[in-house]
Scaffold this motif. Structure first.
Motif, PDB file in Angstrom:
ATOM      1  N   ARG A  47       0.738  -1.038   0.085  1.00  0.00           N
ATOM      2  CA  ARG A  47       0.082   0.006  -0.122  1.00  0.00           C
ATOM      3  C   ARG A  47       1.004   1.323   0.258  1.00  0.00           C
ATOM      4  N   GLU A  48       1.857   1.324   0.857  1.00  0.00           N
ATOM      5  CA  GLU A  48       2.555   2.571   0.888  1.00  0.00           C
ATOM      6  C   GLU A  48       3.329   2.965  -0.326  1.00  0.00           C
ATOM      7  N   ALA A  49       4.214   1.841  -0.869  1.00  0.00           N
ATOM      8  CA  ALA A  49       4.793   1.973  -2.147  1.00  0.00           C
ATOM      9  C   ALA A  49       3.848   2.446  -3.217  1.00  0.00           C
ATOM     10  N   GLU A  50       2.591   1.973  -3.051  1.00  0.00           N
ATOM     11  CA  GLU A  50       1.812   2.073  -4.235  1.00  0.00           C
ATOM     12  C   GLU A  50       1.117   3.730  -4.397  1.00  0.00           C
ATOM     13  N   LEU A  51       1.032   3.945  -2.962  1.00  0.00           N
ATOM     14  CA  LEU A  51       0.407   5.241  -2.866  1.00  0.00           C
ATOM     15  C   LEU A  51       1.546   6.219  -3.336  1.00  0.00           C
ATOM     16  N   LYS A  52       2.812   6.161  -2.724  1.00  0.00           N
ATOM     17  CA  LYS A  52       3.758   6.841  -3.094  1.00  0.00           C
ATOM     18  C   LYS A  52       3.984   6.743  -4.649  1.00  0.00           C
ATOM     19  N   LEU A  53       3.920   5.805  -5.359  1.00  0.00           N
ATOM     20  CA  LEU A  53       4.073   5.708  -6.888  1.00  0.00           C
ATOM     21  C   LEU A  53       2.948   6.573  -7.642  1.00  0.00           C
ATOM     22  N   LEU A  54       1.575   6.320  -7.148  1.00  0.00           N
ATOM     23  CA  LEU A  54       0.444   6.918  -7.636  1.00  0.00           C
ATOM     24  C   LEU A  54       0.576   8.580  -7.400  1.00  0.00           C
ATOM     25  N   THR A  55       0.862   8.964  -6.174  1.00  0.00           N
ATOM     26  CA  THR A  55       0.901  10.493  -5.935  1.00  0.00           C
ATOM     27  C   THR A  55       2.155  11.001  -6.598  1.00  0.00           C
ATOM     28  N   GLU A  56       3.178  10.468  -6.916  1.00  0.00           N
ATOM     29  CA  GLU A  56       4.406  11.100  -7.755  1.00  0.00           C
ATOM     30  C   GLU A  56       4.179  10.896  -9.094  1.00  0.00           C
ATOM     31  N   SER A  57       3.257  10.130  -9.639  1.00  0.00           N
ATOM     32  CA  SER A  57       3.154   9.992 -11.266  1.00  0.00           C
ATOM     33  C   SER A  57       2.222  11.014 -11.583  1.00  0.00           C
ATOM     34  N   ASN A  66      -8.320  21.346 -14.207  1.00  0.00           N
ATOM     35  CA  ASN A  66      -9.137  20.630 -13.318  1.00  0.00           C
ATOM     36  C   ASN A  66      -9.986  21.989 -12.374  1.00  0.00           C
ATOM     37  N   PRO A  67     -11.274  21.604 -12.160  1.00  0.00           N
ATOM     38  CA  PRO A  67     -12.050  22.788 -11.478  1.00  0.00           C
ATOM     39  C   PRO A  67     -11.559  23.149 -10.306  1.00  0.00           C
ATOM     40  N   VAL A  68     -11.063  22.172  -9.542  1.00  0.00           N
ATOM     41  CA  VAL A  68     -10.418  22.127  -8.103  1.00  0.00           C
ATOM     42  C   VAL A  68      -8.904  22.012  -7.980  1.00  0.00           C
ATOM     43  N   ALA A  69      -8.284  22.911  -7.332  1.00  0.00           N
ATOM     44  CA  ALA A  69      -6.729  22.800  -7.103  1.00  0.00           C
ATOM     45  C   ALA A  69      -6.460  21.453  -6.626  1.00  0.00           C
ATOM     46  N   LEU A  70      -5.451  20.601  -7.184  1.00  0.00           N
ATOM     47  CA  LEU A  70      -5.069  19.524  -6.529  1.00  0.00           C
ATOM     48  C   LEU A  70      -3.520  19.530  -6.191  1.00  0.00           C
ATOM     49  N   ASP A  71      -3.200  19.400  -5.031  1.00  0.00           N
ATOM     50  CA  ASP A  71      -1.799  19.310  -4.753  1.00  0.00           C
ATOM     51  C   ASP A  71      -1.282  17.915  -4.448  1.00  0.00           C
ATOM     52  N   SER A  72       0.052  17.507  -4.058  1.00  0.00           N
ATOM     53  CA  SER A  72       0.494  16.212  -3.716  1.00  0.00           C
ATOM     54  C   SER A  72      -0.306  15.773  -2.522  1.00  0.00           C
ATOM     55  N   VAL A  73      -0.590  16.474  -1.711  1.00  0.00           N
ATOM     56  CA  VAL A  73      -1.349  16.076  -0.379  1.00  0.00           C
ATOM     57  C   VAL A  73      -2.786  15.425  -0.586  1.00  0.00           C
ATOM     58  N   THR A  74      -3.379  16.593  -1.385  1.00  0.00           N
ATOM     59  CA  THR A  74      -4.706  16.298  -1.680  1.00  0.00           C
ATOM     60  C   THR A  74      -4.691  14.945  -2.636  1.00  0.00           C
ATOM     61  N   LEU A  75      -4.135  14.924  -3.486  1.00  0.00           N
ATOM     62  CA  LEU A  75      -3.978  13.623  -4.239  1.00  0.00           C
ATOM     63  C   LEU A  75      -3.633  12.377  -3.485  1.00  0.00           C
ATOM     64  N   ARG A  76      -2.664  12.517  -2.580  1.00  0.00           N
ATOM     65  CA  ARG A  76      -2.454  11.155  -1.612  1.00  0.00           C
ATOM     66  C   ARG A  76      -3.500  10.701  -0.841  1.00  0.00           C
ATOM     67  N   ASN A  77      -4.308  11.980  -0.132  1.00  0.00           N
ATOM     68  CA  ASN A  77      -5.726  11.818   0.567  1.00  0.00           C
ATOM     69  C   ASN A  77      -6.609  10.987  -0.355  1.00  0.00           C
ATOM     70  N   LEU A  78      -6.840  11.398  -1.606  1.00  0.00           N
ATOM     71  CA  LEU A  78      -7.668  10.707  -2.452  1.00  0.00           C
ATOM     72  C   LEU A  78      -7.418   9.349  -2.861  1.00  0.00           C
ATOM     73  N   TYR A  79      -5.950   8.967  -3.136  1.00  0.00           N
ATOM     74  CA  TYR A  79      -5.534   7.781  -3.155  1.00  0.00           C
ATOM     75  C   TYR A  79      -5.732   6.873  -2.073  1.00  0.00           C
ATOM     76  N   GLU A  80      -5.454   7.373  -0.787  1.00  0.00           N
ATOM     77  CA  GLU A  80      -5.807   6.588   0.575  1.00  0.00           C
ATOM     78  C   GLU A  80      -7.144   6.216   0.555  1.00  0.00           C
ATOM     79  N   ARG A  81      -8.156   7.126   0.084  1.00  0.00           N
ATOM     80  CA  ARG A  81      -9.432   6.853   0.221  1.00  0.00           C
ATOM     81  C   ARG A  81      -9.986   5.781  -0.762  1.00  0.00           C
ATOM     82  N   ILE A  82      -9.390   5.508  -1.908  1.00  0.00           N
ATOM     83  CA  ILE A  82      -9.744   4.679  -2.826  1.00  0.00           C
ATOM     84  C   ILE A  82      -9.033   3.479  -2.599  1.00  0.00           C
ATOM     85  N   LEU A  83      -7.720   3.200  -2.114  1.00  0.00           N
ATOM     86  CA  LEU A  83      -7.232   1.831  -2.167  1.00  0.00           C
ATOM     87  C   LEU A  83      -7.392   1.472  -0.835  1.00  0.00           C
ATOM     88  N   LYS A  84      -7.696   0.173  -0.639  1.00  0.00           N
ATOM     89  CA  LYS A  84      -7.908  -0.360   0.630  1.00  0.00           C
ATOM     90  C   LYS A  84      -6.578  -0.721   1.353  1.00  0.00           C
TER      91      LYS A  84
END
Length: 84
Positions: A47-57, A66-84
């Motif tokens: 999980r941790e490696a995949e979250l890092k890869l997704l966020t950094e990619s 995008n209508p809402v500004a997305l930074d790396s912290v927000t993206l990571r939080n979104l991916y955390e909610r998606i991945l179990k």
């Protein structure tokens, strides 16, 4: 000029297209639809490696439209909610 009001309008349009009375009902409809299709949430092996890869990619320059500004912290939080 795009922001939360713009996004609310978009989701309202989607709700109407799905013949739902509001955004909450549309989300429930979509969840039920995924259950009917037997679509499961993605799971992560490492999980941790995949979250890092997704966020950094993500290329932030490509998200300028995008209508809402997305930074790396927000993206990571979104991916955390998606991945179990």
């Amino acid at each position: 000029n795009r922001g939360s009001d713009y996004l609310k309008d978009i989701f309202s349009d989607i709700s109407k297209a799905l013949k739902c009375s509001n955004r909450v009902e549309a989300v429930e409809w979509f969840r039920d639809f995924l259950l009917e299709l037997e679509v499961e949430k993605p799971t992560a092996g490492d999980r941790e490696a995949e979250l890092k890869l997704l966020t950094e990619s993500v290329n932030p320059l490509r998200l300028k439209n995008n209508p809402v500004a997305l930074d790396s912290v927000t993206l990571r939080n979104l991916y955390e909610r998606i991945l179990k």
